[in-house]
Design a protein around this motif. Structure first.
Motif, PDB file in Angstrom:
ATOM      1  N   ASP A 153       0.819  -1.203   0.000  1.00  0.00           N
ATOM      2  CA  ASP A 153       0.000   0.000   0.000  1.00  0.00           C
ATOM      3  C   ASP A 153       0.857   1.259   0.000  1.00  0.00           C
ATOM      4  N   PHE A 154       2.105   1.119   0.429  1.00  0.00           N
ATOM      5  CA  PHE A 154       2.986   2.282   0.573  1.00  0.00           C
ATOM      6  C   PHE A 154       4.423   1.768   0.486  1.00  0.00           C
ATOM      7  N   THR A 155       5.276   2.514  -0.194  1.00  0.00           N
ATOM      8  CA  THR A 155       6.696   2.179  -0.185  1.00  0.00           C
ATOM      9  C   THR A 155       7.503   3.453   0.009  1.00  0.00           C
ATOM     10  N   ILE A 156       8.529   3.367   0.828  1.00  0.00           N
ATOM     11  CA  ILE A 156       9.429   4.501   1.042  1.00  0.00           C
ATOM     12  C   ILE A 156      10.826   4.115   0.593  1.00  0.00           C
ATOM     13  N   CYS A 157      11.517   5.084   0.042  1.00  0.00           N
ATOM     14  CA  CYS A 157      12.883   4.879  -0.444  1.00  0.00           C
ATOM     15  C   CYS A 157      13.662   6.148  -0.084  1.00  0.00           C
ATOM     16  N   ILE A 158      14.262   6.149   1.089  1.00  0.00           N
ATOM     17  CA  ILE A 158      14.810   7.370   1.671  1.00  0.00           C
ATOM     18  C   ILE A 158      16.328   7.407   1.536  1.00  0.00           C
ATOM     19  N   ASP A 159      16.804   8.378   0.773  1.00  0.00           N
ATOM     20  CA  ASP A 159      18.231   8.585   0.543  1.00  0.00           C
ATOM     21  C   ASP A 159      18.911   7.305   0.071  1.00  0.00           C
ATOM     22  N   VAL A 160      18.301   6.699  -0.944  1.00  0.00           N
ATOM     23  CA  VAL A 160      18.816   5.468  -1.540  1.00  0.00           C
ATOM     24  C   VAL A 160      19.082   5.638  -3.038  1.00  0.00           C
ATOM     25  N   LEU A 161      18.152   6.263  -3.753  1.00  0.00           N
ATOM     26  CA  LEU A 161      18.230   6.310  -5.212  1.00  0.00           C
ATOM     27  C   LEU A 161      19.478   7.014  -5.723  1.00  0.00           C
ATOM     28  N   GLU A 162      19.997   7.974  -4.946  1.00  0.00           N
ATOM     29  CA  GLU A 162      21.205   8.684  -5.389  1.00  0.00           C
ATOM     30  C   GLU A 162      22.433   7.772  -5.405  1.00  0.00           C
ATOM     31  N   HIS A 163      22.321   6.594  -4.784  1.00  0.00           N
ATOM     32  CA  HIS A 163      23.428   5.631  -4.770  1.00  0.00           C
ATOM     33  C   HIS A 163      23.360   4.659  -5.948  1.00  0.00           C
ATOM     34  N   ILE A 164      22.268   4.685  -6.713  1.00  0.00           N
ATOM     35  CA  ILE A 164      22.009   3.662  -7.732  1.00  0.00           C
ATOM     36  C   ILE A 164      22.152   4.264  -9.133  1.00  0.00           C
ATOM     37  N   GLU A 165      23.041   3.710  -9.933  1.00  0.00           N
ATOM     38  CA  GLU A 165      23.218   4.203 -11.308  1.00  0.00           C
ATOM     39  C   GLU A 165      21.933   4.039 -12.113  1.00  0.00           C
ATOM     40  N   GLU A 166      21.339   2.857 -12.053  1.00  0.00           N
ATOM     41  CA  GLU A 166      20.109   2.582 -12.808  1.00  0.00           C
ATOM     42  C   GLU A 166      18.896   2.933 -11.939  1.00  0.00           C
ATOM     43  N   ASP A 167      18.800   4.190 -11.564  1.00  0.00           N
ATOM     44  CA  ASP A 167      17.744   4.596 -10.647  1.00  0.00           C
ATOM     45  C   ASP A 167      16.352   4.428 -11.243  1.00  0.00           C
ATOM     46  N   GLU A 168      16.209   4.624 -12.541  1.00  0.00           N
ATOM     47  CA  GLU A 168      14.881   4.488 -13.149  1.00  0.00           C
ATOM     48  C   GLU A 168      14.383   3.050 -13.084  1.00  0.00           C
ATOM     49  N   LYS A 169      15.278   2.098 -13.220  1.00  0.00           N
ATOM     50  CA  LYS A 169      14.877   0.698 -13.094  1.00  0.00           C
ATOM     51  C   LYS A 169      14.404   0.417 -11.673  1.00  0.00           C
ATOM     52  N   ALA A 170      15.100   0.984 -10.689  1.00  0.00           N
ATOM     53  CA  ALA A 170      14.691   0.801  -9.295  1.00  0.00           C
ATOM     54  C   ALA A 170      13.310   1.398  -9.047  1.00  0.00           C
ATOM     55  N   ILE A 171      13.056   2.588  -9.586  1.00  0.00           N
ATOM     56  CA  ILE A 171      11.747   3.226  -9.410  1.00  0.00           C
ATOM     57  C   ILE A 171      10.653   2.400 -10.081  1.00  0.00           C
ATOM     58  N   ARG A 172      10.929   1.878 -11.276  1.00  0.00           N
ATOM     59  CA  ARG A 172       9.942   1.033 -11.969  1.00  0.00           C
ATOM     60  C   ARG A 172       9.621  -0.212 -11.142  1.00  0.00           C
ATOM     61  N   ASN A 173      10.647  -0.822 -10.558  1.00  0.00           N
ATOM     62  CA  ASN A 173      10.421  -2.015  -9.747  1.00  0.00           C
ATOM     63  C   ASN A 173       9.577  -1.703  -8.514  1.00  0.00           C
ATOM     64  N   LEU A 174       9.833  -0.541  -7.913  1.00  0.00           N
ATOM     65  CA  LEU A 174       9.054  -0.150  -6.737  1.00  0.00           C
ATOM     66  C   LEU A 174       7.618   0.194  -7.121  1.00  0.00           C
ATOM     67  N   ALA A 175       7.439   0.764  -8.310  1.00  0.00           N
ATOM     68  CA  ALA A 175       6.088   1.060  -8.789  1.00  0.00           C
ATOM     69  C   ALA A 175       5.303  -0.240  -9.011  1.00  0.00           C
ATOM     70  N   LYS A 176       5.956  -1.234  -9.566  1.00  0.00           N
ATOM     71  CA  LYS A 176       5.292  -2.524  -9.788  1.00  0.00           C
ATOM     72  C   LYS A 176       4.913  -3.180  -8.462  1.00  0.00           C
ATOM     73  N   ALA A 177       5.680  -2.894  -7.418  1.00  0.00           N
ATOM     74  CA  ALA A 177       5.409  -3.500  -6.114  1.00  0.00           C
ATOM     75  C   ALA A 177       4.151  -2.950  -5.457  1.00  0.00           C
ATOM     76  N   LEU A 178       3.704  -1.772  -5.899  1.00  0.00           N
ATOM     77  CA  LEU A 178       2.556  -1.121  -5.292  1.00  0.00           C
ATOM     78  C   LEU A 178       1.233  -1.651  -5.823  1.00  0.00           C
ATOM     79  N   GLN A 179       0.245  -1.708  -4.939  1.00  0.00           N
ATOM     80  CA  GLN A 179      -1.119  -1.931  -5.371  1.00  0.00           C
ATOM     81  C   GLN A 179      -1.663  -0.654  -6.004  1.00  0.00           C
ATOM     82  N   SER A 180      -2.727  -0.764  -6.744  1.00  0.00           N
ATOM     83  CA  SER A 180      -3.380   0.414  -7.313  1.00  0.00           C
ATOM     84  C   SER A 180      -3.793   1.356  -6.184  1.00  0.00           C
ATOM     85  N   GLY A 181      -3.470   2.639  -6.340  1.00  0.00           N
ATOM     86  CA  GLY A 181      -3.760   3.615  -5.304  1.00  0.00           C
ATOM     87  C   GLY A 181      -2.681   3.730  -4.250  1.00  0.00           C
ATOM     88  N   GLY A 182      -1.647   2.881  -4.329  1.00  0.00           N
ATOM     89  CA  GLY A 182      -0.576   2.898  -3.345  1.00  0.00           C
ATOM     90  C   GLY A 182       0.358   4.075  -3.529  1.00  0.00           C
TER      91      GLY A 182
END
Length: 274
Positions: A126-155
């Motif tokens: 229902d909710f995902t947080i990613c706090i001060d992590v993405l700046e460490h990841i070269e492929e940040d867009e892939k990480a965001i896409r994976n986190l988006a897929k992890a969410l339910q609709s409305g999450g």
């Protein structure tokens, strides 16, 4: 200015607090007090997650759990939450499993070793947080896409990172912090990446504006430089330093939280899955 390596300092603190739960609890409270990003993130979570908690049980993914300080906040703040904390550092995860043993036994939280570039969750949270992590990841867009897929609709998806304005702290270096893959994000940059991941931006704001950034320099930047140079032996000196400085910094941080920053060296983005 030299790059600052946060990880060695964090590892030293982890070694100190590992055996003593009371020190770990104190450490969590100090992180919540000293880091303005925590003030912002906790405020956003309270506002958005309160309705979820009032309805029924809900599921949170802490993507990059680190020391577990946000997990402690979540479990204390919300009675109907279940948390899954993931990280790539097994030693940090082991420390969290030890500290949160009772909550694990009650099935309120679990910790797993996972890489954000490899997770395969689908419509689970229902909710995902990613706090001060993405700046460490070269492929940040892939990480965001994976986190988006992890969410339910409305999450909800909530991230925090340094902003592109943090380059001003780098001097001649690419980034002030040695472990970062990029200096940070602009509003336009993070909004574009969120949208490409299939999420709808809800609130994107700069943190650490002029008052907050000055407070950060006083209580984080300069002490970190000292800790990098003489390690934890600097703690007695820092205790004396913080006596007059901390009250001033806390006032500045409160001012930062109360204003809408036109610029800031940090940024958070809240988005929702359609």
């Amino acid at each position: 200015m030299s790059k600052i390596a946060y990880d060695p300092v964090k590892d030293r603190f982890a070694a100190v607090i590992r055996r003593f739960p009371i020190l770990r609890t104190l450490f969590y409270k100090l992180l919540d007090l000293f880091f303005l990003r925590s003030w912002y993130i906790r405020r956003v979570i309270r506002r958005r997650a309160r309705p979820l908690d009032e309805q029924s049980e809900w599921h949170m993914l802490d993507a990059g759990t680190g020391f577990g300080q946000y997990d402690r906040f979540l479990l204390k703040e919300f009675s109907n939450i279940r948390v899954e904390g993931i990280d790539v550092k097994e030693d940090y995860l082991a420390d969290c499993r030890n500290y949160f043993g009772e909550d694990i036994a009650r099935q309120k939280i679990q910790f797993k070793k996972q890489d954000l570039l490899e997770i395969s969750y689908r419509d689970e949270f229902d909710f995902t947080i990613c706090i001060d992590v993405l700046e460490h990841i070269e492929e940040d867009e892939k990480a965001i896409r994976n986190l988006a897929k992890a969410l339910q609709s409305g999450g909800y998806f909530l991230m925090h990172s340094p902003s592109h304005y943090s380059e001003s702290d780098a001097g001649e270096e690419d980034t002030f912090v040695g472990e970062h893959a990029r200096a940070g994000y602009s509003k336009e940059d993070i909004v574009a990446k969120i949208k490409r991941a299939g999420l709808e931006p809800v609130d994107v704001s700069y943190t650490y504006g002029p008052p907050g950034h000055f407070a950060w320099m006083l209580i984080i930047k300069y002490p970190m430089i000292l800790l990098n140079k003489i390690s934890l032996l600097a703690l007695p000196l820092l205790a004396l330093y913080y006596l007059p400085v901390l009250p001033i910094a806390l006032i500045l941080m409160r001012l930062d939280l109360a204003r809408e920053n036109e610029w800031g060296t940090g940024i958070y983005a809240l988005a929702r899955k359609p």
